[in-house]
Design an enzyme around this catalytic site. Structure first.
Site, PDB file in Angstrom:
ATOM      1  N   ASN A  83       0.846  -1.201   0.000  1.00 11.50           N
ATOM      2  CA  ASN A  83       0.000   0.000   0.000  1.00 11.50           C
ATOM      3  C   ASN A  83       0.879   1.246   0.000  1.00 11.50           C
ATOM      4  O   ASN A  83       2.098   1.153   0.006  1.00 11.50           O
ATOM      5  CB  ASN A  83      -0.973  -0.038   1.182  1.00 11.50           C
ATOM      6  N   ASP A  95      -4.778  -6.188   5.086  1.00 11.33           N
ATOM      7  CA  ASP A  95      -5.805  -7.035   5.690  1.00 11.33           C
ATOM      8  C   ASP A  95      -5.795  -8.440   5.097  1.00 11.33           C
ATOM      9  O   ASP A  95      -6.190  -9.391   5.742  1.00 11.33           O
ATOM     10  CB  ASP A  95      -7.189  -6.405   5.478  1.00 11.33           C
ATOM     11  N   PRO A 155      -3.980 -12.005  10.298  1.00  9.32           N
ATOM     12  CA  PRO A 155      -4.396 -11.813  11.691  1.00  9.32           C
ATOM     13  C   PRO A 155      -4.431 -10.325  12.024  1.00  9.32           C
ATOM     14  O   PRO A 155      -3.635  -9.547  11.487  1.00  9.32           O
ATOM     15  CB  PRO A 155      -3.305 -12.525  12.501  1.00  9.32           C
ATOM     16  N   ASP A 156      -5.337  -9.914  12.878  1.00  8.11           N
ATOM     17  CA  ASP A 156      -5.422  -8.512  13.300  1.00  8.11           C
ATOM     18  C   ASP A 156      -4.512  -8.346  14.523  1.00  8.11           C
ATOM     19  O   ASP A 156      -4.872  -8.726  15.642  1.00  8.11           O
ATOM     20  CB  ASP A 156      -6.876  -8.153  13.631  1.00  8.11           C
ATOM     21  N   LYS A 166     -14.475   1.423  15.334  1.00 13.29           N
ATOM     22  CA  LYS A 166     -13.235   0.642  15.254  1.00 13.29           C
ATOM     23  C   LYS A 166     -12.579   0.479  16.620  1.00 13.29           C
ATOM     24  O   LYS A 166     -12.075  -0.590  16.948  1.00 13.29           O
ATOM     25  CB  LYS A 166     -12.264   1.318  14.267  1.00 13.29           C
ATOM     26  N   LYS A 191     -11.472  -3.036  18.223  1.00 11.67           N
ATOM     27  CA  LYS A 191     -10.054  -3.364  18.429  1.00 11.67           C
ATOM     28  C   LYS A 191      -9.696  -3.488  19.906  1.00 11.67           C
ATOM     29  O   LYS A 191      -8.769  -4.192  20.263  1.00 11.67           O
ATOM     30  CB  LYS A 191      -9.173  -2.276  17.805  1.00 11.67           C
TER      31      LYS A 191
END
Ligand code: CTP
Length: 405
Positions: free
Chosen positions: A209, A278, A308-309, A340, A344
């Site tokens: 990105n 992601d 994985p986050d 969010k 999170k």
């Protein structure tokens, strides 16, 4: 709070690296500091006193007993005026004179008389640097808590290669930030992630990105300047490592997760500024995918699987550790950020509007919202990423006071 402007006396001794001194003056001034110069007669052969006078707007002092200068700004008043004294470039000769307290010229006298911290940027031939006499002088100066930046290794003006290059002006300025910083984060250990991740498709291609890593690097630099220890986990970025920061380079989200989990035990504050992909290709081809191996009609289909986050994972068991996340949003910024932070589970979320051209990805400025789990929203207007970093750290300090270790 950004750093208070301070008074810096830049003493210059006679080495070829003195040509970098005008740039150093400019960079110190850009940080808001007031700079004055005192130079040796040898230094005056490498950098024009007039250039330094024009840049600083102040007399460049050279002689210990100059009737036109003594009395008005004598060397003791000059030594007392400074909040910090820099010696750049510092020759082998001045290191010897400093270690023995020799004050036969203005620079020597000021270095002996000042009560301010001293930062030395040595520059000399590699053999002069390695000589036992220089090394013994360095040992003495270290024991007296004189601060050093550099020298670097590389090609030297004398034709030799090795240790002896003066640190670059930006490295010297970074060290100044550390020395003049508030020390309000001494005792904290930061784990900061920055930059984008790169998810491999085959031996040469990847999905990444546009994140530059600038925000995370500015945070690392700011935390060090307040006295914290910092480990910076850097994804894809072209940025140089800020002075005093331990850096670990990673590529993919999975690698970033491994490093973050390995370093987490020693971290008291985590800031996840990285733009983590992601999704990643389910299969990483070991070799380059060749066009001949594909049916042109069918094209190439990549199956992506979720990464994985990392932020959610570390927030789930944060205990007394403070966890700060970032949010990249292109619409409905505040509402999305409020949703969010709940998802999170972090202590603070820094939300960027990435649809703006002057904020977010790959620019030097940013404008953010600081969002807390109880729904408090603070807008920080457009500022440089360094100033935004200072404001984020001010908020982190406030949270730390509310949630001690
Ligand atoms: N993050 C993470 N691991 C991921 C994805 C994101 O740790 N796999 C972290 C980022 O470092 C950032 C925060 O989560 O601190 C939010 O990232 P963002 O891209 O805004 O949100 P996503 O969770 O990816 O959700 P979406 O893309 O749907 O907005």
């Amino acid at each position: 709070m950004t750093m208070e402007p301070r008074r810096i006396l830049l003493t210059v001794t006679g080495g070829i690296a003195a040509y970098k001194v005008p740039e150093l003056v400019r960079q110190l001034q850009r940080e808001g500091h007031e700079v004055r110069c005192a130079i040796t007669s040898a230094a005056a052969r490498f950098v024009a006193p007039l250039s330094l006078q024009v840049l600083t707007g102040a007399t460049v002092r050279q002689d210990l007993f100059d009737p036109s200068e003594e009395g008005e700004i004598d060397h003791i008043r000059l030594a007392d005026w400074a909040d910090l004294v820099i010696v750049a470039p510092a020759t082998a000769n001045v290191l010897g004179r400093m270690s023995h307290g020799l004050a036969e010229d203005l620079v020597g006298a000021v270095l002996l008389a000042t009560q301010a911290p001293i930062l030395v940027a040595p520059a000399m031939n590699v053999n002069m640097w390695n000589h036992p006499a220089t090394q013994a002088n360095l040992e003495l100066l270290h024991a007296r808590e004189v601060n050093f930046v550099g020298p670097g290794v590389g090609e030297l003006a004398c034709g030799w290669e090795g240790e002896g290059r003066m640190a670059e002006p930006e490295q010297i300025v970074a060290q100044v930030r550390v020395l003049l910083g508030s020390k309000s984060l001494v005792g904290e250990t930061f784990l900061i992630t920055a930059g984008g991740t790169s998810e491999p498709i085959d031996a040469v291609r990847s999905i990444t990105n546009r994140s530059s890593g600038k925000m995370g690097f500015a945070l690392a630099e700011a935390a060090v300047s307040r006295g914290a220890k910092v480990c910076l986990v850097a994804g894809v970025t072209a940025l140089p490592t800020p002075a005093g920061v331990e850096r670990v380079d990673v590529e993919s989200a999975l690698e970033m997760r491994d490093v973050v989990l390995a370093k987490l035990g020693s971290a008291s504050i985590v800031i996840k500024a990285a733009a983590v992909a992601d999704f990643r290709p389910e299969v990483r081809e070991e070799k380059k995918i060749k066009k001949e191996s594909l049916d042109p009609q069918a094209g190439l289909t990549l199956r992506l699987v979720e990464n994985p986050d990392i932020l959610a994972e570390i927030s789930a068991s944060k205990g007394s550790r403070l966890v700060v996340g970032f949010a990249a949003e292109s619409e409905d910024v505040v509402q999305s950020a409020l949703r969010k932070i709940k998802k999170k589970g972090c202590d603070l979320l820094v939300a960027n509007d990435i649809s703006r051209a002057d904020a977010g990805f790959n620019v030097d400025t940013n404008s953010v919202y600081l969002v807390t789990p109880d729904g408090e929203v603070e807008e920080i207007p457009l500022l440089s990423k360094r100033e935004i970093a200072a404001q984020i750290l001010d908020r982190v300090e406030k949270l730390r006071n509310e949630k001690p270790c």
